[in-house]
Design a protein around this motif. Structure first.
Motif, PDB file in Angstrom:
ATOM      1  N   CYS A 285       0.844  -1.198   0.000  1.00 23.50           N
ATOM      2  CA  CYS A 285       0.000   0.000   0.000  1.00 23.50           C
ATOM      3  C   CYS A 285       0.883   1.253   0.000  1.00 23.50           C
ATOM      4  O   CYS A 285       1.102   1.881   1.051  1.00 23.50           O
ATOM      5  CB  CYS A 285      -0.913   0.005   1.218  1.00 23.50           C
ATOM      6  N   PRO A 286       1.402   1.651  -1.156  1.00 23.09           N
ATOM      7  CA  PRO A 286       2.394   2.729  -1.229  1.00 23.09           C
ATOM      8  C   PRO A 286       1.901   4.123  -0.851  1.00 23.09           C
ATOM      9  O   PRO A 286       2.716   5.018  -0.625  1.00 23.09           O
ATOM     10  CB  PRO A 286       2.832   2.702  -2.703  1.00 23.09           C
ATOM     11  N   ALA A 287       0.594   4.339  -0.803  1.00 25.97           N
ATOM     12  CA  ALA A 287       0.086   5.662  -0.436  1.00 25.97           C
ATOM     13  C   ALA A 287       0.288   5.951   1.045  1.00 25.97           C
ATOM     14  O   ALA A 287       0.211   7.104   1.473  1.00 25.97           O
ATOM     15  CB  ALA A 287      -1.397   5.775  -0.797  1.00 25.97           C
ATOM     16  N   PHE A 288       0.546   4.896   1.829  1.00 20.86           N
ATOM     17  CA  PHE A 288       0.728   5.053   3.267  1.00 20.86           C
ATOM     18  C   PHE A 288       2.193   4.803   3.621  1.00 20.86           C
ATOM     19  O   PHE A 288       2.693   3.693   3.445  1.00 20.86           O
ATOM     20  CB  PHE A 288      -0.145   4.054   4.025  1.00 20.86           C
ATOM     21  N   VAL A 289       2.889   5.810   4.146  1.00 14.73           N
ATOM     22  CA  VAL A 289       4.273   5.593   4.555  1.00 14.73           C
ATOM     23  C   VAL A 289       4.334   4.971   5.949  1.00 14.73           C
ATOM     24  O   VAL A 289       5.371   4.453   6.367  1.00 14.73           O
ATOM     25  CB  VAL A 289       5.103   6.898   4.519  1.00 14.73           C
ATOM     26  N   SER A 290       3.218   5.020   6.676  1.00 16.79           N
ATOM     27  CA  SER A 290       3.141   4.429   8.014  1.00 16.79           C
ATOM     28  C   SER A 290       1.979   3.446   8.064  1.00 16.79           C
ATOM     29  O   SER A 290       0.888   3.743   7.561  1.00 16.79           O
ATOM     30  CB  SER A 290       2.915   5.510   9.077  1.00 16.79           C
ATOM     31  N   ASP A 291       2.199   2.293   8.679  1.00 15.24           N
ATOM     32  CA  ASP A 291       1.099   1.345   8.823  1.00 15.24           C
ATOM     33  C   ASP A 291       0.021   1.946   9.716  1.00 15.24           C
ATOM     34  O   ASP A 291       0.302   2.631  10.708  1.00 15.24           O
ATOM     35  CB  ASP A 291       1.608   0.023   9.403  1.00 15.24           C
ATOM     36  N   THR A 316      -0.431 -11.920   1.735  1.00 17.78           N
ATOM     37  CA  THR A 316       0.644 -11.361   2.536  1.00 17.78           C
ATOM     38  C   THR A 316       0.714  -9.863   2.326  1.00 17.78           C
ATOM     39  O   THR A 316       0.923  -9.398   1.203  1.00 17.78           O
ATOM     40  CB  THR A 316       2.007 -11.981   2.158  1.00 17.78           C
ATOM     41  N   MET A 317       0.499  -9.110   3.405  1.00 18.24           N
ATOM     42  CA  MET A 317       0.616  -7.658   3.308  1.00 18.24           C
ATOM     43  C   MET A 317       2.055  -7.254   3.582  1.00 18.24           C
ATOM     44  O   MET A 317       2.633  -7.642   4.607  1.00 18.24           O
ATOM     45  CB  MET A 317      -0.302  -6.962   4.306  1.00 18.24           C
ATOM     46  N   ILE A 318       2.626  -6.505   2.674  1.00 19.47           N
ATOM     47  CA  ILE A 318       3.982  -6.000   2.840  1.00 19.47           C
ATOM     48  C   ILE A 318       3.910  -4.743   3.698  1.00 19.47           C
ATOM     49  O   ILE A 318       3.184  -3.813   3.364  1.00 19.47           O
ATOM     50  CB  ILE A 318       4.621  -5.691   1.472  1.00 19.47           C
ATOM     51  N   PRO A 319       4.621  -4.692   4.820  1.00 23.96           N
ATOM     52  CA  PRO A 319       4.529  -3.532   5.710  1.00 23.96           C
ATOM     53  C   PRO A 319       4.870  -2.221   5.013  1.00 23.96           C
ATOM     54  O   PRO A 319       5.609  -2.191   4.020  1.00 23.96           O
ATOM     55  CB  PRO A 319       5.548  -3.845   6.810  1.00 23.96           C
ATOM     56  N   ALA A 320       4.343  -1.135   5.540  1.00 20.38           N
ATOM     57  CA  ALA A 320       4.665   0.193   5.026  1.00 20.38           C
ATOM     58  C   ALA A 320       6.128   0.506   5.339  1.00 20.38           C
ATOM     59  O   ALA A 320       6.812  -0.245   6.041  1.00 20.38           O
ATOM     60  CB  ALA A 320       3.742   1.231   5.656  1.00 20.38           C
ATOM     61  N   LEU A 321       6.600   1.619   4.843  1.00 19.40           N
ATOM     62  CA  LEU A 321       8.007   1.985   5.030  1.00 19.40           C
ATOM     63  C   LEU A 321       8.340   2.232   6.495  1.00 19.40           C
ATOM     64  O   LEU A 321       9.461   1.964   6.938  1.00 19.40           O
ATOM     65  CB  LEU A 321       8.332   3.231   4.199  1.00 19.40           C
ATOM     66  N   ASN A 322       7.386   2.781   7.238  1.00 21.39           N
ATOM     67  CA  ASN A 322       7.548   2.994   8.678  1.00 21.39           C
ATOM     68  C   ASN A 322       8.859   3.694   9.023  1.00 21.39           C
ATOM     69  O   ASN A 322       9.044   4.846   8.691  1.00 21.39           O
ATOM     70  CB  ASN A 322       7.365   1.683   9.425  1.00 21.39           C
TER      71      ASN A 322
END
Length: 349
Positions: A285-291, A316-322
């Motif tokens: 979900c690239p629009a969100f930099v934070s989960d 499988t959800m790939i975590p945001a950049l966080n």
């Protein structure tokens, strides 16, 4: 004393996962005229009379499934991001939220009180893509609060970074380890917006959504076109990772209301994929930099359940950049570039 300070802004979060705290948060969020862009009276009736009373208890239940000991995941990640960015700079670094706390006005006041020699604020909205309901409303609010405070400081705003090499590299490096596992398809799921928002931000007035391939046709409208920018992000990342065209696609999630929204919808794709032989799915979900709620609950929990129910085997959800190092590198580069630009143009006296 520093003459420059750094300000990060994220979306925000309710104070707790309780209905009593969801009501004011949802009201502030949905009463934003750039989120629900209808006349004030109608918006007030819709939000306060229908949407909030109906959604607040349901949203509270959803938030409870992702709430941690640190509180809201989005807030916790934003705090950590701010701390990591601060480690890269001698200039003081702050964060605020578009909705909820800490409020923009309070943070601006604190910045100026703690830094009496302050002359410039470098502002980084934590939205990679331009949309009136995310990046634009963040920028407008900071500008309005800055003006209302009567501050003499110069406000320098960093533009959307959807195609920035550092962002693309960070996103690609975030995804790459997951490509080592067996998968049938990777879906790039972006936050949805109404089609009318895309048309409203079309600076040409006659380009966006006028043809099937409008996003691939050169136009000045692309500087403000959310759809063009998410497609660009998707293509740049998949090119960098050498993902075959039949192995990826993009979609839009978090739809609200019955108006025409950008398609395809993530929910529809999750139902259709198993019928097309896609059983093992990766989602980013690239629009969100934070989960946040939209990644941890809407995709990782609810989305996975819908996909499995439709016949899928694994999602499988790939975590945001966080707080990934590559993302911190990107944020640092964006901020330093703006600072350098200010010095070269003589902003800092």
């Amino acid at each position: 004393m520093s003459t420059t300070a750094i300000l990060l802004m994220n979306l925000g979060s309710p104070a707790s996962p309780e209905t009593k705290d969801l009501k004011p948060y949802l009201s502030e969020f949905l009463m934003d005229k750039r989120v629900i862009d209808v006349p004030y009276l109608l918006r007030s009736i819709l939000v306060k009379g229908i949407i909030v009373p109906f959604r607040a208890p349901k949203s509270a239940a959803k938030y409870k499934t992702i709430w941690t000991k640190e509180g809201s995941p989005l807030v916790a990640h934003t705090v950590k991001l701010t701390q990591k960015v601060q480690e890269r700079f001698t200039e003081p670094t702050y964060y605020c939220m578009r909705y909820g706390t800490p409020a923009t006005s309070d943070v601006l006041k604190k910045m100026h009180q703690e830094n009496p020699q302050l002359k410039e604020i470098v502002f980084l909205p934590l939205y990679p893509h331009y949309a009136m309901s995310s990046y634009e409303t963040a920028v407008v609010q900071v500008e309005e609060m800055h003006k209302a405070g009567g501050y003499s400081t110069v406000l320098k705003t960093i533009k959307p970074f959807y195609n920035n090499p550092g962002y693309i590299s960070a996103l690609s490096n975030d995804i790459e380890p997951f490509l080592q596992q067996e998968y049938d398809h990777i879906l790039f799921s972006y936050h949805g917006i109404p089609e009318r928002h895309v048309k409203k931000t079309d600076c040409t007035g006659n380009h966006c959504l006028k043809s099937e391939n409008c996003c691939s046709m050169p136009s000045t409208a692309h500087e403000f076109c959310y759809r063009h920018q998410v497609i660009t992000t998707t293509n740049l990342v998949t090119d960098k990772l050498k993902i075959e065209k039949n192995k990826f696609s993009f979609s839009f999630q978090s739809r609200l209301g019955r108006d025409a929204w950008l398609k395809p919808f993530t929910t529809v794709q999750l139902e259709h994929f198993p019928k097309e032989g896609i059983k093992k799915l990766l989602i980013v979900c690239p629009a969100f930099v934070s989960d946040c709620l939209e990644t941890l609950e809407e995709i990782e929990k609810e989305g996975a359940e819908d996909f499995i129910k439709a016949g899928g085997e694994s999602l499988t959800m790939i975590p945001a950049l966080n707080e990934n190092k590559d993302w911190i590198d990107c944020a640092e580069e964006l901020i330093r570039k703006e600072m350098q630009h200010s010095k070269s143009t003589g902003v800092i006296l």
